[in-house]
Design a protein around this motif. Structure first.
Motif, mmCIF file in Angstrom:
data_model
loop_
_atom_site.group_PDB
_atom_site.id
_atom_site.type_symbol
_atom_site.label_atom_id
_atom_site.label_comp_id
_atom_site.label_asym_id
_atom_site.label_seq_id
_atom_site.Cartn_x
_atom_site.Cartn_y
_atom_site.Cartn_z
ATOM 1 N N ALA A 141 52.753 43.098 30.582
ATOM 2 C CA ALA A 141 54.033 42.496 30.989
ATOM 3 C C ALA A 141 53.817 41.183 31.736
ATOM 4 C CB ALA A 141 54.825 43.477 31.849
ATOM 5 N N ALA A 142 52.691 41.079 32.455
ATOM 6 C CA ALA A 142 52.392 39.864 33.216
ATOM 7 C C ALA A 142 51.681 38.811 32.372
ATOM 8 C CB ALA A 142 51.536 40.225 34.430
ATOM 9 N N GLY A 143 51.430 39.135 31.105
ATOM 10 C CA GLY A 143 50.790 38.167 30.225
ATOM 11 C C GLY A 143 49.278 38.107 30.326
ATOM 12 N N ARG A 144 48.675 39.083 30.984
ATOM 13 C CA ARG A 144 47.209 39.146 31.067
ATOM 14 C C ARG A 144 46.708 39.905 29.844
ATOM 15 N NH1 ARG A 144 48.864 39.492 36.498
ATOM 16 N NH2 ARG A 144 48.957 41.771 36.481
ATOM 17 N N LEU A 145 46.385 39.161 28.776
ATOM 18 C CA LEU A 145 46.181 39.764 27.460
ATOM 19 C C LEU A 145 44.753 39.658 26.931
ATOM 20 C CD1 LEU A 145 49.459 38.416 25.801
ATOM 21 C CD2 LEU A 145 49.088 40.641 26.895
ATOM 22 N N ALA A 146 43.842 39.076 27.684
ATOM 23 C CA ALA A 146 42.454 38.945 27.227
ATOM 24 C C ALA A 146 41.789 40.314 27.282
ATOM 25 C CB ALA A 146 41.702 37.939 28.076
ATOM 26 N N VAL A 147 41.444 40.858 26.129
ATOM 27 C CA VAL A 147 40.987 42.249 26.039
ATOM 28 C C VAL A 147 39.689 42.467 26.816
ATOM 29 C CG1 VAL A 147 40.434 44.147 24.483
ATOM 30 C CG2 VAL A 147 42.070 42.413 23.776
ATOM 31 N N GLY A 148 38.687 41.630 26.555
ATOM 32 C CA GLY A 148 37.407 41.808 27.232
ATOM 33 C C GLY A 148 37.519 41.682 28.742
ATOM 34 N N ARG A 149 38.282 40.713 29.195
ATOM 35 C CA ARG A 149 38.466 40.516 30.638
ATOM 36 C C ARG A 149 39.160 41.729 31.242
ATOM 37 N NH1 ARG A 149 41.810 35.700 31.386
ATOM 38 N NH2 ARG A 149 39.946 34.661 30.583
ATOM 39 N N TRP A 150 40.196 42.247 30.544
ATOM 40 C CA TRP A 150 40.913 43.406 31.069
ATOM 41 C C TRP A 150 39.960 44.596 31.223
ATOM 42 C CZ3 TRP A 150 42.128 48.447 30.213
ATOM 43 C CH2 TRP A 150 43.168 48.970 31.004
ATOM 44 N N MET A 151 39.126 44.812 30.216
ATOM 45 C CA MET A 151 38.189 45.941 30.277
ATOM 46 C C MET A 151 37.222 45.790 31.459
ATOM 47 S SD MET A 151 38.854 47.901 27.641
ATOM 48 C CE MET A 151 39.877 47.775 26.171
ATOM 49 N N ARG A 152 36.710 44.577 31.626
ATOM 50 C CA ARG A 152 35.717 44.351 32.682
ATOM 51 C C ARG A 152 36.333 44.421 34.076
ATOM 52 N NH1 ARG A 152 32.343 40.183 29.239
ATOM 53 N NH2 ARG A 152 30.435 41.405 28.972
ATOM 54 N N ASP A 153 37.652 44.263 34.165
ATOM 55 C CA ASP A 153 38.327 44.342 35.458
ATOM 56 C C ASP A 153 38.546 45.777 35.921
ATOM 57 O OD1 ASP A 153 38.432 41.627 35.791
ATOM 58 O OD2 ASP A 153 40.534 41.416 35.181
ATOM 59 N N HIS A 154 38.165 46.750 35.102
ATOM 60 C CA HIS A 154 38.360 48.164 35.441
ATOM 61 C C HIS A 154 37.003 48.876 35.389
ATOM 62 C CE1 HIS A 154 42.361 46.748 34.331
ATOM 63 N NE2 HIS A 154 42.797 47.682 35.162
ATOM 64 N N PRO A 155 36.890 50.011 36.071
ATOM 65 C CA PRO A 155 35.606 50.715 36.081
ATOM 66 C C PRO A 155 35.167 51.048 34.654
ATOM 67 C CG PRO A 155 37.104 51.641 37.716
ATOM 68 C CD PRO A 155 37.903 50.693 36.890
ATOM 69 N N HIS A 156 34.044 50.462 34.262
ATOM 70 C CA HIS A 156 33.582 50.635 32.877
ATOM 71 C C HIS A 156 32.071 50.753 32.827
ATOM 72 C CE1 HIS A 156 32.901 46.325 33.426
ATOM 73 N NE2 HIS A 156 32.029 46.411 32.422
#
Length: 194
Positions: free
Chosen positions: A150-165
């Motif tokens: 909803a906030a437009g943060r759509l970069a898949v790799g960046r989103w994944m790396r921003d969470h515990p992975h």
């Protein structure tokens, strides 16, 4: 980790393929999505397909079809969110619809890595880069995923790396993650064996 939903991501616009619905393009007389289903089904307990076009054609494969909750084709994260929203299991294994050479042990290797970490995402690493479209994701991430879309943060790799992975080494089979994104890539793959 024995109960996992497989989610085939077929909800994109196929822009590099001239707007074609990639999962339904024919590879050696079979739709691309059929190859992915054949490879993923033995690895998971349930299977769903994320599609925003041609839903009845995807439903003919015999699995539930779910559409994006977000408008205007915001990208693969929206397909992942749809899969998490409709999954009946805590873990969802995502894969794109245009990868006919999916590893036969993808889910086993990713889930084994999660058993040793406090991560909520497992990502294949092909020896050069992570492959975020093949993520194994915990359903508890759905609220954060919805908020970021909803906030437009759509970069898949960046989103994944921003969470515990955890990143899992698949450098022994980097070709398994090759997407057929263009007519040229599809044509080149036609001559390869099953």
């Amino acid at each position: 980790m024995s109960d996992i939903t497989g989610a085939i991501l077929a909800g994109g616009r196929g822009m590099r393929m001239g707007g074609e619905d990639k999962g339904l393009l024919m590879l050696r007389e079979r739709p691309l999505a059929e190859y992915v289903i054949k490879a993923l089904k033995p690895q998971v307990t349930k299977l769903i397909i994320n599609a925003n076009r041609n839903r009845e054609r995807y439903a003919a494969f015999g699995y539930p079809v779910v559409t994006d909750h977000h408008d205007d084709y915001p990208g693969p994260l929206a397909g992942m969110a749809a899969a998490l929203r409709h999954a009946a299991t805590d873990w969802v294994q995502c894969v794109p619809c245009d990868t006919p050479d999916l590893p036969a042990d993808l889910v086993r290797r990713l889930s084994a890595a999660l058993a040793d970490h406090q991560a909520r995402i497992a990502l294949p690493f092909d020896g050069e880069r992570i492959q975020p479209l093949f993520a194994l994701i915990h359903r508890s991430l759905l609220p954060e995923l919805d908020a970021d879309i909803a906030a437009g943060r759509l970069a898949v790799g960046r989103w994944m790396r921003d969470h515990p992975h955890v990143e899992v080494d698949f450098s022994d089979c980097p070709e398994a993650f090759a997407n057929l994104n263009t007519p040229e890539e599809l044509a080149a793959h036609q001559s390869c064996g099953d």
